[in-house]
Design a protein around this motif. Structure first.
Motif, PDB file in Angstrom:
ATOM      1  N   ALA A 194       7.744  98.742  90.715  1.00 30.28           N
ATOM      2  CA  ALA A 194       8.785  97.849  90.204  1.00 30.28           C
ATOM      3  C   ALA A 194       8.589  97.782  88.692  1.00 30.28           C
ATOM      4  O   ALA A 194       7.593  98.274  88.162  1.00 30.28           O
ATOM      5  N   LEU A 195       9.540  97.165  88.025  1.00 31.63           N
ATOM      6  CA  LEU A 195       9.444  97.022  86.573  1.00 31.63           C
ATOM      7  C   LEU A 195       8.877  95.656  86.206  1.00 31.63           C
ATOM      8  O   LEU A 195       9.231  94.649  86.824  1.00 31.63           O
ATOM      9  N   ASP A 196       8.000  95.640  85.190  1.00 30.40           N
ATOM     10  CA  ASP A 196       7.486  94.358  84.700  1.00 30.40           C
ATOM     11  C   ASP A 196       8.445  93.796  83.648  1.00 30.40           C
ATOM     12  O   ASP A 196       9.521  94.362  83.410  1.00 30.40           O
ATOM     13  N   GLU A 197       8.044  92.701  83.015  1.00 32.49           N
ATOM     14  CA  GLU A 197       8.908  92.026  82.046  1.00 32.49           C
ATOM     15  C   GLU A 197       9.260  92.925  80.856  1.00 32.49           C
ATOM     16  O   GLU A 197      10.308  92.782  80.236  1.00 32.49           O
ATOM     17  N   ALA A 198       8.388  93.878  80.525  1.00 32.08           N
ATOM     18  CA  ALA A 198       8.634  94.819  79.428  1.00 32.08           C
ATOM     19  C   ALA A 198       9.410  96.059  79.900  1.00 32.08           C
ATOM     20  O   ALA A 198       9.570  97.007  79.144  1.00 32.08           O
ATOM     21  N   ARG A 199       9.835  96.030  81.168  1.00 28.63           N
ATOM     22  CA  ARG A 199      10.579  97.124  81.797  1.00 28.63           C
ATOM     23  C   ARG A 199       9.726  98.383  81.967  1.00 28.63           C
ATOM     24  O   ARG A 199      10.230  99.497  82.015  1.00 28.63           O
ATOM     25  N   GLU A 200       8.416  98.187  82.058  1.00 35.78           N
ATOM     26  CA  GLU A 200       7.492  99.285  82.332  1.00 35.78           C
ATOM     27  C   GLU A 200       7.207  99.310  83.835  1.00 35.78           C
ATOM     28  O   GLU A 200       7.054  98.255  84.458  1.00 35.78           O
ATOM     29  N   PRO A 201       7.099 100.504  84.427  1.00 40.78           N
ATOM     30  CA  PRO A 201       6.791 100.563  85.855  1.00 40.78           C
ATOM     31  C   PRO A 201       5.355 100.131  86.136  1.00 40.78           C
ATOM     32  O   PRO A 201       4.437 100.483  85.393  1.00 40.78           O
ATOM     33  N   VAL A 202       5.195  99.362  87.202  1.00 41.99           N
ATOM     34  CA  VAL A 202       3.877  98.934  87.663  1.00 41.99           C
ATOM     35  C   VAL A 202       3.782  99.197  89.161  1.00 41.99           C
ATOM     36  O   VAL A 202       4.785  99.164  89.880  1.00 41.99           O
ATOM     37  N   VAL A 203       2.581  99.462  89.620  1.00 44.36           N
ATOM     38  CA  VAL A 203       2.348  99.742  91.032  1.00 44.36           C
ATOM     39  C   VAL A 203       2.353  98.434  91.814  1.00 44.36           C
ATOM     40  O   VAL A 203       1.636  97.494  91.475  1.00 44.36           O
ATOM     41  N   MET A 204       3.159  98.410  92.856  1.00 43.59           N
ATOM     42  CA  MET A 204       3.155  97.273  93.785  1.00 43.59           C
ATOM     43  C   MET A 204       2.265  97.592  94.981  1.00 43.59           C
ATOM     44  O   MET A 204       1.544  96.734  95.459  1.00 43.59           O
ATOM     45  N   GLU A 205       2.372  98.823  95.459  1.00 41.17           N
ATOM     46  CA  GLU A 205       1.572  99.249  96.607  1.00 41.17           C
ATOM     47  C   GLU A 205       1.313 100.744  96.510  1.00 41.17           C
ATOM     48  O   GLU A 205       2.153 101.495  96.021  1.00 41.17           O
ATOM     49  N   LEU A 206       0.167 101.131  97.008  1.00 42.47           N
ATOM     50  CA  LEU A 206      -0.162 102.540  97.174  1.00 42.47           C
ATOM     51  C   LEU A 206      -0.356 102.739  98.669  1.00 42.47           C
ATOM     52  O   LEU A 206      -1.325 102.239  99.240  1.00 42.47           O
ATOM     53  N   GLU A 207       0.584 103.406  99.283  1.00 42.92           N
ATOM     54  CA  GLU A 207       0.599 103.586 100.736  1.00 42.92           C
ATOM     55  C   GLU A 207       0.002 104.942 101.091  1.00 42.92           C
ATOM     56  O   GLU A 207       0.595 105.972 100.797  1.00 42.92           O
ATOM     57  N   LEU A 208      -1.164 104.916 101.705  1.00 45.60           N
ATOM     58  CA  LEU A 208      -1.823 106.155 102.107  1.00 45.60           C
ATOM     59  C   LEU A 208      -1.777 106.354 103.612  1.00 45.60           C
ATOM     60  O   LEU A 208      -2.087 107.437 104.106  1.00 45.60           O
ATOM     61  N   ILE A 209      -1.424 105.310 104.323  1.00 44.80           N
ATOM     62  CA  ILE A 209      -1.229 105.376 105.773  1.00 44.80           C
ATOM     63  C   ILE A 209       0.127 104.724 106.003  1.00 44.80           C
ATOM     64  O   ILE A 209       0.220 103.537 106.249  1.00 44.80           O
ATOM     65  N   GLU A 210       1.176 105.498 105.853  1.00 46.22           N
ATOM     66  CA  GLU A 210       2.526 104.931 105.781  1.00 46.22           C
ATOM     67  C   GLU A 210       3.452 105.546 106.833  1.00 46.22           C
ATOM     68  O   GLU A 210       3.623 106.752 106.857  1.00 46.22           O
TER      69      GLU A 210
END
Length: 164
Positions: A121-137
């Motif tokens: 998702a985007l943070d307040e500065a509109r930079e992408p940030v990781v919400m989840e890393l799905e390795l068993i998805e």
């Protein structure tokens, strides 16, 4: 936001408004009392513009989707909502690809992963940030991107060929 460490489709997940810490704490306590691991993470308001899911096979980017926000009502655990509303093909930006690749690089031997999904998702500065890393998805959004299904089959065949 409070959620279990293991979940799908935001099951048993809710977001809380400022000043509702006691509600969030009760939610986390409920998960812990069930023997589950509770996660607490900040809610990013720009998730309203859509969460991005970038799918990788064998460490190589395959495809991405963008979906509408799921936790639209604060303080509500709704296990009957549509898990990925409005999911549609998405072309990630270079910054999103860099962020996703950096997340995968933090995994020991990321090349050994048959598949992975990085939710951003985007943070307040509109930079992408990781919400989840799905390795068993269970959901790699293969119905939304038919080429993704072909890439997944190729990754499985390649993994079998090297005996992984």
């Amino acid at each position: 936001m409070v959620k279990p460490a293991v979940s799908a489709g935001a099951r048993d997940t809710a977001r809380y408004e400022p000043g509702r810490g006691a509600d969030a704490e009760r939610h986390a306590r409920m998960l812990l009392d069930q023997g589950r691991t509770a996660m607490v993470q900040p809610y990013l308001p720009l998730v309203a513009e859509g969460e991005r899911a970038l799918v990788f096979f064998g460490g190589t980017f395959s495809h991405a989707i963008r979906k509408q926000p799921l936790l639209t009502e604060a303080g509500l655990i709704d296990n009957f909502r549509v898990p990925h509303p409005g999911a549609a093909p998405y072309e990630p930006s270079e910054a999103e690809l860099r962020t996703a690749r950096a997340a995968l690089a933090a995994v020991p031997d990321p090349g050994d992963l048959l598949f992975a999904r990085v939710d951003l998702a985007l943070d307040e500065a509109r930079e992408p940030v990781v919400m989840e890393l799905e390795l068993i998805e269970p959901n790699l959004f293969l119905r939304i991107n038919p080429q993704g299904l072909e890439r997944f089959a190729e990754a499985v065949a390649a993994a079998l060929a090297v005996g992984r």
